[in-house]
Design an enzyme around this catalytic site. Structure first.
Site, PDB file in Angstrom:
ATOM      1  N   HIS A   1      41.871   3.927 -19.542  1.00  0.00           N
ATOM      2  CA  HIS A   1      41.613   2.570 -19.057  1.00  0.00           C
ATOM      3  C   HIS A   1      41.306   1.681 -20.268  1.00  0.00           C
ATOM      4  CE1 HIS A   1      40.545   3.866 -14.757  1.00  0.00           C
ATOM      5  NE2 HIS A   1      40.435   5.012 -15.409  1.00  0.00           N
TER       6      HIS A   1
ATOM      7  N   ASN B   1      38.552   9.267 -18.079  1.00  0.00           N
ATOM      8  CA  ASN B   1      37.828  10.123 -17.147  1.00  0.00           C
ATOM      9  C   ASN B   1      38.553  11.460 -17.066  1.00  0.00           C
ATOM     10  OD1 ASN B   1      36.003   8.039 -16.478  1.00  0.00           O
ATOM     11  ND2 ASN B   1      37.427   7.215 -14.958  1.00  0.00           N
TER      12      ASN B   1
ATOM     13  N   HIS C   1      53.744  14.454 -18.070  1.00  0.00           N
ATOM     14  CA  HIS C   1      52.552  14.772 -17.277  1.00  0.00           C
ATOM     15  C   HIS C   1      51.646  15.763 -17.997  1.00  0.00           C
ATOM     16  CE1 HIS C   1      50.195  15.411 -13.550  1.00  0.00           C
ATOM     17  NE2 HIS C   1      49.966  16.580 -14.137  1.00  0.00           N
TER      18      HIS C   1
ATOM     19  N   GLY D   1      34.837  11.700 -13.009  1.00  0.00           N
ATOM     20  CA  GLY D   1      35.286  10.631 -12.118  1.00  0.00           C
ATOM     21  C   GLY D   1      36.782  10.405 -12.145  1.00  0.00           C
TER      22      GLY D   1
ATOM     23  N   CYS E   1      53.105   9.946 -12.313  1.00  0.00           N
ATOM     24  CA  CYS E   1      54.490  10.314 -12.620  1.00  0.00           C
ATOM     25  C   CYS E   1      55.452   9.400 -11.852  1.00  0.00           C
ATOM     26  CB  CYS E   1      54.754  11.769 -12.258  1.00  0.00           C
ATOM     27  SG  CYS E   1      54.169  12.970 -13.478  1.00  0.00           S
TER      28      CYS E   1
ATOM     29  N   ASP F   1      45.839  -2.147 -13.566  1.00  0.00           N
ATOM     30  CA  ASP F   1      45.145  -1.360 -12.546  1.00  0.00           C
ATOM     31  C   ASP F   1      45.191  -2.127 -11.222  1.00  0.00           C
ATOM     32  OD1 ASP F   1      42.805   1.099 -12.709  1.00  0.00           O
ATOM     33  OD2 ASP F   1      42.853  -0.182 -10.927  1.00  0.00           O
TER      34      ASP F   1
ATOM     35  N   CYS G   1      52.759  13.554  -8.056  1.00  0.00           N
ATOM     36  CA  CYS G   1      51.777  12.864  -8.904  1.00  0.00           C
ATOM     37  C   CYS G   1      52.029  11.358  -8.876  1.00  0.00           C
ATOM     38  CB  CYS G   1      51.857  13.396 -10.336  1.00  0.00           C
ATOM     39  SG  CYS G   1      50.882  12.448 -11.506  1.00  0.00           S
TER      40      CYS G   1
ATOM     41  N   HIS H   1      45.204   9.584 -18.350  1.00  0.00           N
ATOM     42  CA  HIS H   1      45.318   8.139 -18.488  1.00  0.00           C
ATOM     43  C   HIS H   1      44.090   7.576 -19.170  1.00  0.00           C
ATOM     44  CE1 HIS H   1      43.385   8.867 -14.557  1.00  0.00           C
ATOM     45  NE2 HIS H   1      42.710   7.749 -14.776  1.00  0.00           N
TER      46      HIS H   1
END
Ligand code: AMP
Ligand code: ZN
Length: 113
Positions: free
Chosen positions: A101, A86, A46, A92, A7, A30, A4, A99
């Site tokens: 944004h 998302n 995770h 998406g 991770c 990002d 991942c 996570h």
């Protein structure tokens, strides 16, 4: 999760531009920012997506408190900002590690594409 991406970022196996971390959460810039401020906030633990967080686990509220701190730190509080989560393919989600944004620094449109 050994394969991942997030991770690996959380474990510092892959470098990132970290802007906040504590024992449960890490936030980093990002790599392909969509606005002047674009920060990814993840739990170190995770979860594939928000659907996999067990009832009673307060990680989502902790993430939101971190986002609030970052919004103030990056001077987004007055003009506003967007928080995006998302989930799944139609949502998406390209990285299957929960996570959020934090996006700001410009006016944004609605609805999403
Ligand atoms: P999502 O499409 O919601 O799964 O968001 C994944 C985000 O992770 C995208 O905005 C990517 O630009 C970002 N991303 C992918 N790889 C990295 C990386 N190595 N460091 C920072 N951000 C990344
Ligand atoms: Zn992961």
């Amino acid at each position: 999760m050994s394969d991942c991406l997030f991770c690996k970022i959380a474990n510092k196996e892959i470098p990132s531009e970290i802007v906040y971390e504590d024992n449960r959460v890490i936030a980093f810039k990002d790599i392909a920012p969509q606005a002047p401020v674009h920060i990814i906030v993840i739990p170190i633990e995770h979860f594939d997506c928000v659907l996999n967080v067990p009832a009673g686990n307060d990680i989502i509220s902790h993430i939101h408190s971190v986002i609030n701190r970052l919004a103030i730190k990056y001077d987004l509080a007055q003009k506003g900002f967007r928080i995006v989560n998302n989930c799944g393919d139609d949502g998406g989600q390209s990285v299957k590690h929960l996570h959020y944004h934090l996006i700001g620094g410009r006016a944004m449109g609605w609805p999403p594409g």
